[in-house]
Motif scaffolding. Structure first.
Motif, PDB file in Angstrom:
ATOM      1  N   SER A  16       0.821  -1.212   0.000  1.00  0.00           N
ATOM      2  CA  SER A  16       0.000   0.000   0.000  1.00  0.00           C
ATOM      3  C   SER A  16       0.854   1.261   0.000  1.00  0.00           C
ATOM      4  CB  SER A  16      -0.936   0.019   1.211  1.00  0.00           C
ATOM      5  OG  SER A  16      -0.206   0.159   2.405  1.00  0.00           O
ATOM      6  N   ALA A  17       0.292   2.286  -0.611  1.00  0.00           N
ATOM      7  CA  ALA A  17       0.856   3.635  -0.604  1.00  0.00           C
ATOM      8  C   ALA A  17      -0.313   4.589  -0.368  1.00  0.00           C
ATOM      9  CB  ALA A  17       1.571   3.921  -1.921  1.00  0.00           C
ATOM     10  N   ASN A  18      -1.069   4.322   0.705  1.00  0.00           N
ATOM     11  CA  ASN A  18      -2.271   5.094   1.008  1.00  0.00           C
ATOM     12  C   ASN A  18      -1.928   6.420   1.677  1.00  0.00           C
ATOM     13  OD1 ASN A  18      -3.885   2.987   0.071  1.00  0.00           O
ATOM     14  ND2 ASN A  18      -3.976   2.019   2.073  1.00  0.00           N
ATOM     15  N   GLY A  19      -2.735   7.449   1.391  1.00  0.00           N
ATOM     16  CA  GLY A  19      -2.585   8.739   2.057  1.00  0.00           C
ATOM     17  C   GLY A  19      -3.124   8.665   3.479  1.00  0.00           C
ATOM     18  N   GLY A  33      -6.937  18.379   5.272  1.00  0.00           N
ATOM     19  CA  GLY A  33      -7.405  17.484   4.226  1.00  0.00           C
ATOM     20  C   GLY A  33      -6.652  16.166   4.266  1.00  0.00           C
ATOM     21  N   GLY A  34      -7.211  15.155   3.658  1.00  0.00           N
ATOM     22  CA  GLY A  34      -6.551  13.853   3.592  1.00  0.00           C
ATOM     23  C   GLY A  34      -5.363  13.893   2.647  1.00  0.00           C
ATOM     24  N   GLY A  35      -4.363  13.077   2.924  1.00  0.00           N
ATOM     25  CA  GLY A  35      -3.198  12.991   2.054  1.00  0.00           C
ATOM     26  C   GLY A  35      -3.510  12.222   0.783  1.00  0.00           C
ATOM     27  N   SER A  36      -2.830  12.542  -0.285  1.00  0.00           N
ATOM     28  CA  SER A  36      -3.051  11.825  -1.543  1.00  0.00           C
ATOM     29  C   SER A  36      -2.371  10.459  -1.508  1.00  0.00           C
ATOM     30  CB  SER A  36      -2.522  12.634  -2.725  1.00  0.00           C
ATOM     31  OG  SER A  36      -1.132  12.802  -2.613  1.00  0.00           O
ATOM     32  N   GLY A  37      -2.906   9.548  -2.290  1.00  0.00           N
ATOM     33  CA  GLY A  37      -2.286   8.237  -2.425  1.00  0.00           C
ATOM     34  C   GLY A  37      -0.967   8.365  -3.174  1.00  0.00           C
ATOM     35  N   GLY A  57      -6.568   7.649  -1.415  1.00  0.00           N
ATOM     36  CA  GLY A  57      -6.442   8.930  -0.731  1.00  0.00           C
ATOM     37  C   GLY A  57      -7.001   8.840   0.676  1.00  0.00           C
ATOM     38  N   GLY A  58      -6.489   9.665   1.582  1.00  0.00           N
ATOM     39  CA  GLY A  58      -6.963   9.695   2.961  1.00  0.00           C
ATOM     40  C   GLY A  58      -8.246  10.503   3.105  1.00  0.00           C
ATOM     41  N   THR A  59      -8.987  10.242   4.170  1.00  0.00           N
ATOM     42  CA  THR A  59     -10.226  10.945   4.470  1.00  0.00           C
ATOM     43  C   THR A  59      -9.906  12.307   5.087  1.00  0.00           C
ATOM     44  OG1 THR A  59     -11.367   8.863   4.854  1.00  0.00           O
ATOM     45  CG2 THR A  59     -12.355  10.815   5.836  1.00  0.00           C
ATOM     46  N   GLY A  60     -10.692  13.319   4.735  1.00  0.00           N
ATOM     47  CA  GLY A  60     -10.516  14.642   5.329  1.00  0.00           C
ATOM     48  C   GLY A  60     -10.966  14.649   6.782  1.00  0.00           C
ATOM     49  N   GLY A  61     -10.372  15.534   7.592  1.00  0.00           N
ATOM     50  CA  GLY A  61     -10.739  15.662   9.002  1.00  0.00           C
ATOM     51  C   GLY A  61     -12.167  16.177   9.146  1.00  0.00           C
ATOM     52  N   ALA A  62     -12.855  15.756  10.213  1.00  0.00           N
ATOM     53  CA  ALA A  62     -14.262  16.118  10.401  1.00  0.00           C
ATOM     54  C   ALA A  62     -14.446  17.008  11.623  1.00  0.00           C
ATOM     55  CB  ALA A  62     -15.112  14.860  10.551  1.00  0.00           C
ATOM     56  N   SER A  63     -15.169  18.104  11.444  1.00  0.00           N
ATOM     57  CA  SER A  63     -15.585  19.025  12.502  1.00  0.00           C
ATOM     58  C   SER A  63     -16.395  20.106  11.807  1.00  0.00           C
ATOM     59  CB  SER A  63     -14.377  19.613  13.240  1.00  0.00           C
ATOM     60  OG  SER A  63     -14.819  20.384  14.327  1.00  0.00           O
ATOM     61  N   SER A  64     -16.431  21.326  12.342  1.00  0.00           N
ATOM     62  CA  SER A  64     -17.251  22.356  11.707  1.00  0.00           C
ATOM     63  C   SER A  64     -16.666  22.833  10.370  1.00  0.00           C
ATOM     64  CB  SER A  64     -17.442  23.534  12.657  1.00  0.00           C
ATOM     65  OG  SER A  64     -16.188  24.052  13.043  1.00  0.00           O
TER      66      SER A  64
END
Length: 127
Positions: A16-19, A33-37, A57-64
């Protein structure tokens, strides 16, 4: 990463080379934001196994103030014979929560039995 295996490559584990996923910035309502693959380039004679190959790609952070998802990476696999059964993945990461941010775009996967004729990258369209 680049793997060149002259004879037989059997993948029964994970390549794997996941973000990475985005995180919340402490003390603020902002999110990363999530990191790119990344990229995976495999050249081999016989390619087999039942493992996982991914550059998601990684998931973006969640909040307001949500972070966007990272874009998918690039996977190129060139071989002579193939018995590898799973489908390699280069998906874009989802945005963190609802509203505001967008998900990352899909990456590309090139799965080609052109071993011995590889002279460079053969880009496939990102749909």
């Amino acid at each position: 990463m680049k793997l060149v295996v002259k004879d037989v490559l059997t993948v029964n584990g994970t390549i794997s080379a996941n973000g990475v996923n985005g995180t919340r910035n402490t003390g603020t309502s902002s999110n990363g934001g999530g990191g790119s693959g990344g990229s995976i380039w495999i050249i081999t004679g016989d390619f087999g196994g039942t493992g996982v190959i991914s550059a998601n790609g990684g998931t973006g952070g969640a909040s307001s103030n949500r972070g966007g998802g990272g874009g998918g990476g690039r996977i190129a696999i060139y071989y002579y014979e193939k018995t590898f059964t799973p489908v390699p993945a280069a998906s874009g990461g989802s945005s963190g929560g609802s509203g505001g941010a967008t998900s990352g775009a899909a990456g590309t996967v090139d799965d080609d039995n052109s071993y011995g004729n590889v002279t460079g990258w053969a880009w496939s369209e990102n749909i």
